[in-house]
Scaffold this motif. Sequence first.
Motif, PDB file in Angstrom:
ATOM      1  N   LEU A 178       5.198   3.977   4.800  1.00  0.00           N
ATOM      2  CA  LEU A 178       4.340   3.994   3.613  1.00  0.00           C
ATOM      3  C   LEU A 178       4.273   5.389   3.012  1.00  0.00           C
ATOM      4  CD1 LEU A 178       1.371   1.691   4.721  1.00  0.00           C
ATOM      5  CD2 LEU A 178       3.093   1.217   2.967  1.00  0.00           C
ATOM      6  N   LEU A 181       7.238   5.792   0.935  1.00  0.00           N
ATOM      7  CA  LEU A 181       7.113   5.043  -0.314  1.00  0.00           C
ATOM      8  C   LEU A 181       6.219   5.774  -1.314  1.00  0.00           C
ATOM      9  CD1 LEU A 181       6.841   1.268   0.668  1.00  0.00           C
ATOM     10  CD2 LEU A 181       8.623   2.384  -0.668  1.00  0.00           C
ATOM     11  N   ARG A 182       5.159   6.405  -0.813  1.00  0.00           N
ATOM     12  CA  ARG A 182       4.278   7.145  -1.719  1.00  0.00           C
ATOM     13  C   ARG A 182       5.019   8.309  -2.370  1.00  0.00           C
ATOM     14  NH1 ARG A 182       0.232   5.826   2.200  1.00  0.00           N
ATOM     15  NH2 ARG A 182       0.679   7.728   3.378  1.00  0.00           N
ATOM     16  N   ASP A 185       6.928   6.941  -5.151  1.00  0.00           N
ATOM     17  CA  ASP A 185       6.116   6.333  -6.197  1.00  0.00           C
ATOM     18  C   ASP A 185       5.456   7.374  -7.094  1.00  0.00           C
ATOM     19  OD1 ASP A 185       5.172   4.190  -7.575  1.00  0.00           O
ATOM     20  OD2 ASP A 185       3.401   3.907  -6.317  1.00  0.00           O
ATOM     21  N   ARG A 234       7.850  -1.883  -9.533  1.00  0.00           N
ATOM     22  CA  ARG A 234       6.937  -2.739  -8.786  1.00  0.00           C
ATOM     23  C   ARG A 234       7.165  -4.191  -9.180  1.00  0.00           C
ATOM     24  NH1 ARG A 234       2.715  -0.653  -6.030  1.00  0.00           N
ATOM     25  NH2 ARG A 234       2.468   1.601  -6.072  1.00  0.00           N
ATOM     26  N   LEU A 271       5.339  -3.689   4.470  1.00  0.00           N
ATOM     27  CA  LEU A 271       5.782  -2.544   3.676  1.00  0.00           C
ATOM     28  C   LEU A 271       6.000  -2.933   2.217  1.00  0.00           C
ATOM     29  CD1 LEU A 271       6.666   0.435   3.887  1.00  0.00           C
ATOM     30  CD2 LEU A 271       8.983  -0.383   4.349  1.00  0.00           C
ATOM     31  N   ALA A 272       6.708  -4.041   1.991  1.00  0.00           N
ATOM     32  CA  ALA A 272       7.039  -4.429   0.621  1.00  0.00           C
ATOM     33  C   ALA A 272       5.806  -4.862  -0.174  1.00  0.00           C
ATOM     34  CB  ALA A 272       8.076  -5.547   0.650  1.00  0.00           C
ATOM     35  N   ARG A 274       2.757  -3.787   0.202  1.00  0.00           N
ATOM     36  CA  ARG A 274       1.989  -2.596  -0.147  1.00  0.00           C
ATOM     37  C   ARG A 274       2.700  -1.741  -1.179  1.00  0.00           C
ATOM     38  NH1 ARG A 274      -1.273  -0.473   5.205  1.00  0.00           N
ATOM     39  NH2 ARG A 274      -1.775  -2.521   6.064  1.00  0.00           N
ATOM     40  N   ALA A 275       3.999  -1.930  -1.319  1.00  0.00           N
ATOM     41  CA  ALA A 275       4.739  -1.222  -2.362  1.00  0.00           C
ATOM     42  C   ALA A 275       4.631  -1.925  -3.708  1.00  0.00           C
ATOM     43  CB  ALA A 275       6.200  -1.097  -1.965  1.00  0.00           C
ATOM     44  N   ASP A 277       5.617  -5.134  -4.292  1.00  0.00           N
ATOM     45  CA  ASP A 277       6.612  -6.185  -4.458  1.00  0.00           C
ATOM     46  C   ASP A 277       6.077  -7.520  -3.940  1.00  0.00           C
ATOM     47  OD1 ASP A 277       8.366  -4.343  -5.501  1.00  0.00           O
ATOM     48  OD2 ASP A 277       9.330  -3.915  -3.581  1.00  0.00           O
ATOM     49  N   VAL A 433      13.489   0.985   1.964  1.00  0.00           N
ATOM     50  CA  VAL A 433      13.066   2.193   1.251  1.00  0.00           C
ATOM     51  C   VAL A 433      14.253   2.830   0.534  1.00  0.00           C
ATOM     52  CG1 VAL A 433      12.103   4.508   1.523  1.00  0.00           C
ATOM     53  CG2 VAL A 433      11.116   2.599   2.800  1.00  0.00           C
ATOM     54  N   LYS A 436      15.152   0.840  -2.519  1.00  0.00           N
ATOM     55  CA  LYS A 436      14.156   1.034  -3.562  1.00  0.00           C
ATOM     56  C   LYS A 436      14.347   2.393  -4.227  1.00  0.00           C
ATOM     57  CE  LYS A 436       9.351  -0.259  -4.277  1.00  0.00           C
ATOM     58  NZ  LYS A 436       9.714  -1.515  -4.986  1.00  0.00           N
TER      59      LYS A 436
END
Length: 441
Positions: A178, A181-182, A185, A234, A271-272, A274-275, A277, A433, A436
């Motif tokens: 995560l 991912l942040r 993002d 997203r 994971l997805a 919270r991203a 998706d 990740v 993405k």
Amino acid sequence: MALTGRAALLAALGSLPVGILAPSWTGMLAVNVPLSFAILCDYALAAPVRTLRFTRTGDTSVRLGEQAEVRLSVTNPSVRPLRAQIRDAWPPSALPGGGEGGNIVEAPRQRLTVPEGERRGFSTVLRPTRRGDRRSGRVSVRSFGPMGLAARQGHHDVPWTVRVLPPFTSRKHLPSRLARLRELDGRTSALTRGEGTEFDSLRPYVAGDDTRSIDWRATARQSAVAVRTWRPERDRHVLVVLDSGRTSAGRVGDQPRLDAAMDAALLLTALATRAGDRVDLLAYDRRVRARVQGRTSPADVLARVVDALATLEPTLVETDTAGLVGAALAAAPKRSLIVLLSTLDAAPVEEGLLPVLPRLTRRHTVVVASVADPRVAHMATSRGNLDAVYEAAAGVQAQEQRGATAELLRRRGVVVVDAPPTELAPALADTYVALKAAGRL
């Protein structure tokens, strides 16, 4: 009627002196008639079993390897106190130590005294050793009389189900993924310009930036060169497909391949979602075994996926790959990331998956993730004697065949993840990740 050990002991103690001092029918009757009368009176004074009322409360779900508690309450509506021995039956795999090493664990027996018109209860501790629904068996009751010579006995059906959920051991890897991912993002802007990325903002050009990211119109309006920054999109669609056919039943270490695939699917789902998706789940062999459509909140999607996987078991049939691909295409009508958790064995891939693979790769990004057996890698390094050399040759051959199969898939545009059970989940998360970040979703 059930006679207790106390009644047998009294009969033996009474018959012994008669048999030694005055062996006769009269002596035997003198001992057994009063004892029989006492047994009948004791039986008549025991609280009836049929009128007892049972209720259950407690846990309805538990993660595999954790502990659950179910309470059984007994109400005695009769005018006589209940002195009972109660056996609350559960499958051996639901009890602590049950189903391990061939041991058979019996349900514990509880002594309980319930005054007339009152209710008492006790708790049964469960520690299941297998996933799925564990249903309680019959409650067996023996109601003893005040002298403890005889007992009424009977059974009651008091249904209760405890759903044993997958353990989700890979959730320890979630915080680190995560954090990555942040960074993607916008906290650390992704400077990639890939298909499917979303424009984030403009910033001044610095040495090393991709010249294709320069915004010439914005540069013309100001004195400094401006470049576009991009962030991962997203609300992309991720479809996780679990192959629950014959190959998923093979054991790697102490668990089936399907269990390791489930753990990877859970980490990817967490994971997805919270991203941002949308994640759907499909389990298939010759028909759909489980399906989750994730159009709700991230926490709810993960809970529904965990619940759907709890009762999923491998089926000992060859997977209908064409049917699996058809079900996946029906579940993903638009461009999606399709993650297929299946095998990399040569025969199922070459004869089943490769002929229908173009139907998936034509529109979707496809990832094939497979559980590798760490023992094969250990075999490949074996040395020391003739048996070890043959073992090493077999291990190397298996690795080469698996590598060749993975290369066939890569040539057709498939991303392949091949890792041991403990490493598959984080490896699949890293692949998500990376895709993405590259804008391939």
